[in-house]
Scaffold this active site. Structure first.
Site, mmCIF file in Angstrom:
data_model
loop_
_atom_site.group_PDB
_atom_site.id
_atom_site.type_symbol
_atom_site.label_atom_id
_atom_site.label_comp_id
_atom_site.label_asym_id
_atom_site.label_seq_id
_atom_site.Cartn_x
_atom_site.Cartn_y
_atom_site.Cartn_z
ATOM 1 N N ASP A 143 0.847 -1.197 0.000
ATOM 2 C CA ASP A 143 0.000 0.000 0.000
ATOM 3 C C ASP A 143 0.880 1.244 0.000
ATOM 4 O OD1 ASP A 143 -2.409 1.354 -0.032
ATOM 5 O OD2 ASP A 143 -2.561 1.418 2.154
ATOM 6 N N HIS A 150 -3.763 13.933 0.849
ATOM 7 C CA HIS A 150 -4.004 13.032 1.975
ATOM 8 C C HIS A 150 -2.829 13.075 2.955
ATOM 9 C CE1 HIS A 150 -5.237 9.453 4.198
ATOM 10 N NE2 HIS A 150 -4.069 8.885 3.937
ATOM 11 N N ARG A 159 0.788 15.263 13.337
ATOM 12 C CA ARG A 159 2.001 16.019 13.677
ATOM 13 C C ARG A 159 1.808 17.462 13.252
ATOM 14 N NH1 ARG A 159 3.580 11.677 10.770
ATOM 15 N NH2 ARG A 159 3.519 13.064 8.968
ATOM 16 N N GLU A 215 -10.628 3.780 3.524
ATOM 17 C CA GLU A 215 -9.737 4.575 2.673
ATOM 18 C C GLU A 215 -10.045 4.218 1.221
ATOM 19 O OE1 GLU A 215 -5.624 4.000 3.876
ATOM 20 O OE2 GLU A 215 -5.812 5.621 5.365
ATOM 21 N N GLU A 217 -9.132 3.842 -2.403
ATOM 22 C CA GLU A 217 -7.859 3.682 -3.112
ATOM 23 C C GLU A 217 -8.089 3.004 -4.461
ATOM 24 O OE1 GLU A 217 -4.589 2.260 -0.831
ATOM 25 O OE2 GLU A 217 -5.341 3.115 1.061
ATOM 26 N N ASP A 249 -9.102 0.308 1.917
ATOM 27 C CA ASP A 249 -8.111 -0.038 2.944
ATOM 28 C C ASP A 249 -8.670 0.378 4.306
ATOM 29 O OD1 ASP A 249 -5.781 -0.606 4.331
ATOM 30 O OD2 ASP A 249 -4.826 1.297 3.816
ATOM 31 N N ARG A 253 -8.219 4.152 13.182
ATOM 32 C CA ARG A 253 -7.369 5.331 13.401
ATOM 33 C C ARG A 253 -6.794 5.418 14.803
ATOM 34 N NH1 ARG A 253 -6.107 6.119 8.338
ATOM 35 N NH2 ARG A 253 -7.875 6.743 7.038
ATOM 36 N N GLN A 256 -4.007 2.960 14.934
ATOM 37 C CA GLN A 256 -2.929 3.479 14.081
ATOM 38 C C GLN A 256 -2.117 4.569 14.796
ATOM 39 O OE1 GLN A 256 -4.452 5.056 10.375
ATOM 40 N NE2 GLN A 256 -2.435 5.672 9.623
ATOM 41 N N TYR A 260 1.865 3.502 15.180
ATOM 42 C CA TYR A 260 2.537 3.684 13.875
ATOM 43 C C TYR A 260 3.992 4.117 13.963
ATOM 44 C CZ TYR A 260 2.633 8.801 13.463
ATOM 45 O OH TYR A 260 2.923 10.120 13.613
ATOM 46 N N LYS A 269 -4.360 -1.741 10.031
ATOM 47 C CA LYS A 269 -4.680 -1.814 8.609
ATOM 48 C C LYS A 269 -4.914 -3.237 8.113
ATOM 49 C CE LYS A 269 -3.542 2.538 7.342
ATOM 50 N NZ LYS A 269 -4.335 3.378 6.441
ATOM 51 N N THR A 273 -9.008 -5.755 3.938
ATOM 52 C CA THR A 273 -8.873 -4.810 2.827
ATOM 53 C C THR A 273 -9.774 -5.329 1.710
ATOM 54 O OG1 THR A 273 -6.559 -4.423 3.438
ATOM 55 C CG2 THR A 273 -7.246 -3.676 1.251
ATOM 56 N N THR A 376 -4.784 6.439 -0.016
ATOM 57 C CA THR A 376 -6.057 7.173 -0.051
ATOM 58 C C THR A 376 -6.035 8.255 -1.119
ATOM 59 O OG1 THR A 376 -6.232 6.827 2.313
ATOM 60 C CG2 THR A 376 -7.675 8.495 1.369
ATOM 61 N N GLU A 390 -10.161 12.490 7.292
ATOM 62 C CA GLU A 390 -10.029 13.811 6.670
ATOM 63 C C GLU A 390 -11.383 14.483 6.482
ATOM 64 O OE1 GLU A 390 -7.163 13.901 3.125
ATOM 65 O OE2 GLU A 390 -7.595 11.796 3.437
HETATM 66 MN MN MN Z 1 -4.115 2.990 2.740
#
Ligand code: MN
Length: 441
Positions: A143, A150, A159, A215, A217, A249, A253, A256, A260, A269, A273, A376, A390
């Site tokens: 992926d 995104h 961040r 997501e 994709e 996907d 969150r 994640q 991550y 994730k 999928t 995404t 988002e």
């Molecule tokens: Mn993805």
């Protein structure tokens, strides 16, 4: 090789399968995508979508309609394996030959079409009587993260002072996903449990995710592979690409955000999928190519191994992409799903050929049937953002459904429906078919 437009793309071609003439069908005779289907009294086998029917390629071969012993042998091998891998491994020219033959057999003019129509009962299966499987046996799934919109949006949430990391405009960022949890469209997706840590809490807890997301994709199936130690040159990348599909996907969150760093996504994730049923070939997409993303002044040019003039001119795909959502209550009350985003695959910072060339640039071998996903697909505008993280800005701008229900993230029994299609003056519209999933308990 990439941009050949031939007789099979002609807008005036019509099929004796009458549903293929409907302007709203994803599968006119100009599309002819490949899939693997399951139906009563048949082994799992390859087929071609046409209108609301499936052309059974095994039956076509058995009726002597393929007129090509090599193609017939490949179709039977795909049937034995229940996947398109054997066909994909042969590369683009074989897929093109199959497309030409399927087009001739499905046309409402010419002798091959008349011969096929006489055998329609033997060679057609109604889509309503078939279950679609994942088109290939995916050995490896990767992926990417190819939308700069995104990456910037998500980066600014995770961040705030450091949204887009310094490598983004140089490296097509990706991670290795998990092939075992790829599921066919329509499969229920169970809400995963995992470790999450609330803002300000000292310690994490374990339990069902409270921030389940989709997501949107685009997936790319590898055709002919490359040998270990032999990178694919960017100019040659599309000869290793069989076709595209849609991918959801699913992402947790809260899991994640806690897991991550420093190695990237893991359990947030790989619980499921969803892959759409039809592989839309690069040949079908030839009329819908577009220039690569136009980098703003000041952005670095791609390094030479990621730069090719032809790819810059026409390396993108003009695919319109849509996500719709329906709650259990909406379905109970007979309401149509609500569109939550509409965007274009042309908004991606990297082309599929660049993703493929980068993936193999260290000598990593890509194999027939492998799946690369784009990341995404989010555009510049709010309504083109391809995930709820988002779309609702981490829950701070919730969506209101027509029932008055409010969504920050997905609730149980929500259904996510992704669609994609291509349109251009002078050509027939083609589509990808639905990529769907309902969230389970
Ligand atoms: Mn993805």
């Amino acid at each position: 090789m990439t941009l050949t437009i031939d007789d099979t793309h002609r807008a005036d071609l019509a099929s004796w399968v009458s549903s293929a003439q409907s302007p709203s069908s994803d599968f006119p005779i100009q599309n002819l995508p490949l899939g693997i289907f399951r139906a009563a009294n048949r082994s799992d086998r390859p087929g071609v979508a046409i209108g609301d029917q499936i052309l059974d390629l095994v039956a076509v071969a058995e009726q002597g309609l393929l007129d090509d012993d090599d193609l017939s042998a490949l179709i039977h091998e795909c049937e034995r394996e229940g996947s398109l891998n054997a066909l994909l491994a042969e590369g683009r020219l074989t897929l093109r030959a199959l497309r030409a033959r399927a087009s001739a057999l499905l046309r409402n003019d010419g002798e091959p079409g008349r011969a096929a129509e006489r055998l329609r009962v033997a060679i057609l299966v109604s889509m309503t009587e078939a279950e679609m499987l994942i088109p290939s046996r995916v050995g490896d799934y990767t992926d990417f993260y190819a939308s700069i919109h995104h990456a910037t949006n998500v980066g600014s949430m995770f961040r705030p002072d450091n949204a887009l990391l310094p490598n983004y405009k140089w490296v097509p960022i990706g991670y290795h996903g998990r092939a075992s949890s790829l599921v066919a469209s329509g499969t229920r997706v169970k809400r995963p449990s995992g470790q999450t840590r609330d803002d300000g809490a000292d310690a994490p807890t374990f339990g069902p995710t409270r921030r389940l997301d989709y997501e949107l994709e685009v997936g790319a199936f590898i055709g002919a592979g490359n040998a270990l130690g032999h990178p694919v040159a960017i100019a040659d990348a599309e000869s290793h690409l069989a076709g595209l599909c849609l991918v959801n996907d699913w992402s947790a969150r809260d899991i994640q955000a806690w897991e991550y760093q420093p190695l990237g996504p893991f359990l947030a994730k790989n619980f499921a999928t969803t892959v759409s049923p039809w592989l839309v070939t690069l040949d079908a997409l030839a009329p819908f190519r577009a220039p690569a993303y136009s980098r703003p002044t000041g952005d670095p040019a791609p390094l030479p191994y990621l730069h090719d003039d032809a790819n810059q001119r026409a390396g993108a795909f003009a695919i319109t992409l849509e996500v719709s959502l329906s709650s259990a209550r909406m379905r109970d009350e007979g309401m149509a799903p609500m569109r939550v985003s509409l965007g274009s695959f042309t908004s991606m910072y990297w082309t599929v050929a660049q993703l493929l060339a980068h993936h193999s640039s260290n000598g990593c071998n890509l194999e027939p049937g492998d799946l690369l996903a784009s990341g995404t697909v989010s555009g510049e505008t709010k309504d083109s953002r391809g995930c709820l993280l988002e779309r609702t800005w981490r829950g701070s701008e919730p969506l209101t459904l027509p029932t008055g229900e409010v969504r920050r993230f997905l609730e149980d029994d929500d259904e996510v429906i992704m669609r994609g299609w291509c349109e251009r003056d002078g050509f027939r519209r083609i589509g990808f078919g639905d990529c769907r999933g309902i969230v389970g308990a």
